[in-house]
Design a protein around this motif. Structure first.
Motif, PDB file in Angstrom:
ATOM      1  N   THR A 271       0.945  -1.181  -0.178  1.00 31.92           N
ATOM      2  CA  THR A 271      -0.116   0.142  -0.132  1.00 31.92           C
ATOM      3  C   THR A 271       1.068   1.708   0.117  1.00 31.92           C
ATOM      4  O   THR A 271       0.946   2.213  -0.717  1.00 31.92           O
ATOM      5  CB  THR A 271      -0.900  -0.046   1.449  1.00 31.92           C
ATOM      6  N   ARG A 272       1.708   1.386   1.234  1.00 34.33           N
ATOM      7  CA  ARG A 272       2.780   2.135   1.130  1.00 34.33           C
ATOM      8  C   ARG A 272       3.517   2.598  -0.586  1.00 34.33           C
ATOM      9  O   ARG A 272       3.266   3.481  -1.251  1.00 34.33           O
ATOM     10  CB  ARG A 272       4.079   2.259   2.174  1.00 34.33           C
ATOM     11  N   ARG A 275       0.672   3.912  -3.053  1.00 30.99           N
ATOM     12  CA  ARG A 275       0.304   5.582  -2.710  1.00 30.99           C
ATOM     13  C   ARG A 275       2.094   6.289  -3.143  1.00 30.99           C
ATOM     14  O   ARG A 275       1.517   7.817  -3.970  1.00 30.99           O
ATOM     15  CB  ARG A 275       0.760   5.628  -1.141  1.00 30.99           C
ATOM     16  N   ASP A 351       7.130   8.891   2.930  1.00 28.44           N
ATOM     17  CA  ASP A 351       6.700  10.140   2.811  1.00 28.44           C
ATOM     18  C   ASP A 351       7.962  11.349   2.550  1.00 28.44           C
ATOM     19  O   ASP A 351       7.871  12.620   1.717  1.00 28.44           O
ATOM     20  CB  ASP A 351       4.695  10.544   3.526  1.00 28.44           C
ATOM     21  N   TYR A 383      -2.238  14.567  -2.440  1.00 28.43           N
ATOM     22  CA  TYR A 383      -2.418  13.500  -2.690  1.00 28.43           C
ATOM     23  C   TYR A 383      -2.037  12.396  -1.886  1.00 28.43           C
ATOM     24  O   TYR A 383      -2.779  12.088  -0.811  1.00 28.43           O
ATOM     25  CB  TYR A 383      -2.173  12.798  -3.616  1.00 28.43           C
ATOM     26  N   GLU A 386      -3.201  13.587   2.253  1.00 28.46           N
ATOM     27  CA  GLU A 386      -5.011  12.988   2.186  1.00 28.46           C
ATOM     28  C   GLU A 386      -4.952  12.339   2.374  1.00 28.46           C
ATOM     29  O   GLU A 386      -6.010  11.896   3.288  1.00 28.46           O
ATOM     30  CB  GLU A 386      -5.613  13.348   0.381  1.00 28.46           C
ATOM     31  N   ARG A 387      -4.184  11.392   2.179  1.00 25.94           N
ATOM     32  CA  ARG A 387      -4.406  10.050   2.430  1.00 25.94           C
ATOM     33  C   ARG A 387      -2.719   9.146   3.462  1.00 25.94           C
ATOM     34  O   ARG A 387      -2.570   8.472   3.444  1.00 25.94           O
ATOM     35  CB  ARG A 387      -4.244   9.074   1.354  1.00 25.94           C
ATOM     36  N   SER A 388      -3.609  10.068   4.246  1.00 24.93           N
ATOM     37  CA  SER A 388      -1.907  10.066   5.248  1.00 24.93           C
ATOM     38  C   SER A 388      -2.330   9.159   5.995  1.00 24.93           C
ATOM     39  O   SER A 388      -0.647   7.740   6.748  1.00 24.93           O
ATOM     40  CB  SER A 388      -1.061  11.179   6.343  1.00 24.93           C
ATOM     41  N   GLU A 390      -2.944   5.971   5.703  1.00 33.01           N
ATOM     42  CA  GLU A 390      -2.124   4.916   4.700  1.00 33.01           C
ATOM     43  C   GLU A 390      -0.712   4.965   4.972  1.00 33.01           C
ATOM     44  O   GLU A 390      -0.163   3.875   4.393  1.00 33.01           O
ATOM     45  CB  GLU A 390      -2.599   4.770   3.585  1.00 33.01           C
TER      46      GLU A 390
END
Ligand code: PLP
Length: 396
Positions: A271-272, A275, A351, A383, A386-388, A390
């Protein structure tokens, strides 16, 4: 060169950044590779590596870079003159077919425009046309590191089954293993080829061959001369009886890397990577550059390649980014040389590291006077923000 303060951002698609914990694990006194302690460690790792390939079958470990595992897969399953089906779909796929030719196998290649992964329907057609069933193996690269296109292995397996073709499926998973889902057993892969220096977060020096029952049976018939790459002694090895000196200290590193993978969870790791791949694509689109992979369903999770605008040299751009910002980017390879650059977003990355990487690329575009739109970094950061939820959690 003058001292450049701060850390270098190593954002090439392998070798990748090595976690400090793995570096420290490698820095141990050497063990006797025939002694009981090493035998225990190796026995443990030969079992623990299997779930990374999603297999219950043996995974053999060689002291080599991934290219060695390519050779091992060929010489253990094929006899001189055997026909194989390979792909001219990117530099790594092409190099593998060239190796097979050099070694005396008869290679048929299916070509793409290097902007998409091999087409399952084309594979089905090629195998269906082989009525005498003389093609002995299909040489597929799961993740083409040169262009950022990922093959749909399950669909290719289904295509081979529809053609009722007995060829072995040999899959190079060097730049996807531990970064994108790979299911050796479920996908009916006969030989799964891996290397240590990409998603597994280790130095180069361990090459892996996951081998199916069918591949082992083929190896008993295959007549290609082999010694160093021979599977037989490794299949009999329980840990302490490698037929030559194993890369002992990398085994300490592998144990630590597997601990880190277990702590984060393989599915969370995928998943990481997904992203980070999407954030990178948003940045590239935001700059108005073109992603090399033209087929969204083929997008790679571990590397993204971008074309430079016409008339601009990707190699000059990379040189400037390295000199000014201390960040190596991946070069365009083969027919993409000087036309594209590559961003690696695999392995031990978070990230903020990706953000810094994209920031370096955007600063480079400005500094090199490459025509582009501002704001690619912001598109990626929005982006990610918003999805931090995950974002990878901190390993226990
Ligand atoms: C890196 C890579 C290779 C080559 O592996 P080495 O470890 O450099 O020998 C082969 N195939 C793919 C897909 C790769 O990414």
């Amino acid at each position: 060169m003058a001292y450049q303060p701060g850390r270098q951002f190593l954002q090439i698609p392998g070798p990748t950044n090595i976690p400090d914990r793995v570096l420290r694990a490698i820095a141990q006194p050497v063990l006797d590779h025939r002694g009981p302690e090493f035998a225990k460690l190796a026995a443990e790792l030969l079992v623990r590596i299997r779930p990374i390939f999603k297999t219950r079958q043996p995974v053999l470990i060689f002291p080599a870079s991934g290219t060695g595992a390519w050779e091992s897969a060929l010489v253990n399953t094929l006899s001189p003159g055997d026909r194989v089906l390979g792909f001219d779909s990117g530099q790594f796929a092409l190099l593998w077919t060239q190796m097979a030719r050099k070694m005396g196998f008869e290679v048929e290649t299916l070509a793409t425009d290097w902007r998409r992964a091999p087409d399952p329907a084309a594979i089905e057609a090629a195998l269906s046309a082989d009525r005498e069933k003389t093609i002995k193996a299909v040489l597929l690269v799961h993740n083409e590191t040169a262009n950022g296109c990922m093959s749909r292995v399950a669909e290719i397996r289904a295509a081979m089954d529809r053609a009722h073709h007995p060829a072995l499926l040999l899959v190079d998973t060097i730049s996807s293993l531990g970064s994108a889902d790979f299911r050796m057993d479920e996908w009916g892969v006969d030989v799964a080829i891996g290397g240590s220096q990409k998603g597994l977060m280790l130095p180069a020096g361990l090459a892996f061959c996951g081998v199916s029952e069918k591949a082992i049976a083929a190896s008993k018939q295959a007549k290609s001369p082999r010694c160093f790459w021979d599977w037989e002694p490794l299949l009999a090895n329980t840990g302490g009886n490698f037929p030559y000196t194993p890369a002992c200290n990398l085994f300490f590193g592998l144990r630590e890397a597997l601990d880190l993978i277990d702590a984060e969870g393989l599915e969370n790791i995928f998943t990481r990577h997904a992203r980070h791949a999407e954030a990178t694509r948003r940045a590239i689109r935001g700059w108005g550059l073109e992603i090399v992979c033209a087929e969204p369903r083929d997008y790679s999770q571990s590397i993204t390649a971008a074309f430079m605008p016409d008339g601009h040299s990707a190699d000059s751009f990379r040189k400037l980014v390295l000199e000014r910002f201390n960040m190596p980017l991946g070069a365009g390879l083969g027919r993409l040389a000087d036309k594209a650059f590559r961003i690696g977003h695999l392995g031990d990355t978070n990230d903020l590291m990706l953000g810094g990487t994209l920031f370096g690329v955007e600063m480079g575009l400005v500094a090199a006077n490459v025509p582009h739109n501002a704001g690619g970094v912001m598109a990626a950061l929005s982006y990610l923000a918003e999805r931090s939820g995950e974002a990878g959690r901190i390993a226990a």
